[in-house]
Design a protein around this motif. Structure first.
Motif, PDB file in Angstrom:
ATOM      1  N   LEU A 287       0.832  -1.207   0.000  1.00 39.27           N
ATOM      2  CA  LEU A 287       0.000   0.000   0.000  1.00 39.27           C
ATOM      3  C   LEU A 287       0.867   1.257   0.000  1.00 39.27           C
ATOM      4  O   LEU A 287       0.556   2.237  -0.683  1.00 39.27           O
ATOM      5  N   ILE A 288       1.952   1.232   0.761  1.00 42.36           N
ATOM      6  CA  ILE A 288       2.866   2.380   0.795  1.00 42.36           C
ATOM      7  C   ILE A 288       3.465   2.634  -0.586  1.00 42.36           C
ATOM      8  O   ILE A 288       3.594   3.789  -1.029  1.00 42.36           O
ATOM      9  N   LEU A 289       3.802   1.566  -1.285  1.00 45.17           N
ATOM     10  CA  LEU A 289       4.394   1.690  -2.614  1.00 45.17           C
ATOM     11  C   LEU A 289       3.360   2.046  -3.677  1.00 45.17           C
ATOM     12  O   LEU A 289       3.723   2.317  -4.829  1.00 45.17           O
ATOM     13  N   GLY A 290       2.088   2.040  -3.313  1.00 40.45           N
ATOM     14  CA  GLY A 290       1.034   2.360  -4.271  1.00 40.45           C
ATOM     15  C   GLY A 290       0.858   1.288  -5.331  1.00 40.45           C
ATOM     16  O   GLY A 290       0.591   1.593  -6.495  1.00 40.45           O
ATOM     17  N   GLU A 291       0.958   0.011  -4.921  1.00 42.67           N
ATOM     18  CA  GLU A 291       0.842  -1.114  -5.847  1.00 42.67           C
ATOM     19  C   GLU A 291      -0.423  -1.906  -5.526  1.00 42.67           C
ATOM     20  O   GLU A 291      -0.399  -2.848  -4.722  1.00 42.67           O
ATOM     21  N   PRO A 292      -1.549  -1.549  -6.136  1.00 53.28           N
ATOM     22  CA  PRO A 292      -2.834  -2.175  -5.778  1.00 53.28           C
ATOM     23  C   PRO A 292      -2.874  -3.680  -6.011  1.00 53.28           C
ATOM     24  O   PRO A 292      -3.421  -4.416  -5.187  1.00 53.28           O
ATOM     25  N   ARG A 293      -2.298  -4.150  -7.128  1.00 52.26           N
ATOM     26  CA  ARG A 293      -2.343  -5.593  -7.392  1.00 52.26           C
ATOM     27  C   ARG A 293      -1.505  -6.352  -6.379  1.00 52.26           C
ATOM     28  O   ARG A 293      -1.909  -7.412  -5.879  1.00 52.26           O
ATOM     29  N   ALA A 294      -0.340  -5.836  -6.054  1.00 50.69           N
ATOM     30  CA  ALA A 294       0.517  -6.496  -5.068  1.00 50.69           C
ATOM     31  C   ALA A 294      -0.145  -6.481  -3.692  1.00 50.69           C
ATOM     32  O   ALA A 294      -0.087  -7.479  -2.951  1.00 50.69           O
ATOM     33  N   ALA A 295      -0.786  -5.376  -3.337  1.00 46.35           N
ATOM     34  CA  ALA A 295      -1.470  -5.296  -2.041  1.00 46.35           C
ATOM     35  C   ALA A 295      -2.626  -6.290  -1.974  1.00 46.35           C
ATOM     36  O   ALA A 295      -2.810  -6.979  -0.958  1.00 46.35           O
ATOM     37  N   SER A 296      -3.385  -6.389  -3.069  1.00 51.54           N
ATOM     38  CA  SER A 296      -4.502  -7.327  -3.105  1.00 51.54           C
ATOM     39  C   SER A 296      -4.012  -8.771  -3.028  1.00 51.54           C
ATOM     40  O   SER A 296      -4.603  -9.600  -2.319  1.00 51.54           O
TER      41      SER A 296
END
Length: 232
Positions: free
Chosen positions: A203-212
């Motif tokens: 989430l900090i990196l702004g990576e929605p797919r990785a966060a999901s």
């Protein structure tokens, strides 16, 4: 049937009082103090919790809505048997809903909030994993992260559905963690802290797919612990 969670009379806001009753009854079901097929009598529960019939009826409706009791005509409320298969099915639904909420929440949460959460998770991971205080801190961080994601997903209906189901998620969690504490086995709690940190860092990196994906891995890895705890 009394429970270790009973507080005598529940002097609190109406909604919080209902929530406390729901949580106490869930703990009784999952820890075996209330058995499948047992009838829940409104007047008896009102006496046990020191409240009027109204919050009891509301609590029973909530429990019926998440599949823990059946409200039957002329028979009242009857406790259902919750099986490991049902736990897995609930978690499958959770994975879909919370994966989408995590994806949507990415970029909507203030970075300072995420960095603070990450720092607290790292502190937990560096602590010796044992004792009631460790569990209390792990529980607070778990609730904080999942609530933050639900509140930040930008979809009111999705957030409400997660809010409705989280009473089940957290009841499963607490039963599993109580089992671990009784066995002095804190492996899963330490594992969850690492999984939570992976979600926050994405989430900090702004990576929605990785966060999901990190959220999906977190939920999948917890299913076997929750299902195992219900079988004990």
């Amino acid at each position: 049937m009394p429970s270790s969670r009973d507080n005598g009379s529940l002097h609190c806001h109406h909604g919080l009082r209902r929530q406390a009753i729901v949580q106490s009854l869930l703990a009784d079901v999952f820890q075996g103090r209330l058995r499948a097929g047992e009838h829940l009598v409104t007047r008896e529960l009102a006496g046990r919790f020191g409240v009027s019939d109204t919050p009891i009826r509301e609590a029973l409706i909530t429990l019926s809505g998440v599949g823990i009791i059946d409200l039957l005509p002329n028979r009242g409320a009857v406790v259902r048997r919750v099986t490991p298969r049902e736990v897995r099915e609930v978690c499958q639904v959770r994975r879909v809903l919370e994966g989408e909420a995590t994806r949507s929440a990415c970029g909507r949460i203030a970075l300072e909030v995420l960095h603070s959460l990450a720092a607290d998770l790292k502190r937990l991971m560096s602590a010796a994993p044992s004792g009631a205080r460790y569990i209390a801190e792990a529980r607070a961080l778990d609730s904080r992260l999942h609530d933050l994601i639900a509140e930040s997903c930008g979809n009111v209906f999705l957030a409400k559905e997660l809010g409705r189901l989280k009473i089940l998620f957290r009841a499963f969690r607490d039963v599993a963690w109580a089992r671990d504490e009784s066995r002095n086995d804190f492996h899963r709690l330490a594992e969850e802290a690492r999984e939570h940190l992976a979600i926050v860092e994405a989430l900090i990196l702004g990576e929605p797919r990785a966060a999901s994906r990190a959220m999906a891995r977190h939920i999948r890895s917890g299913v076997k612990y929750w299902a195992r705890a219900l079988k004990d």
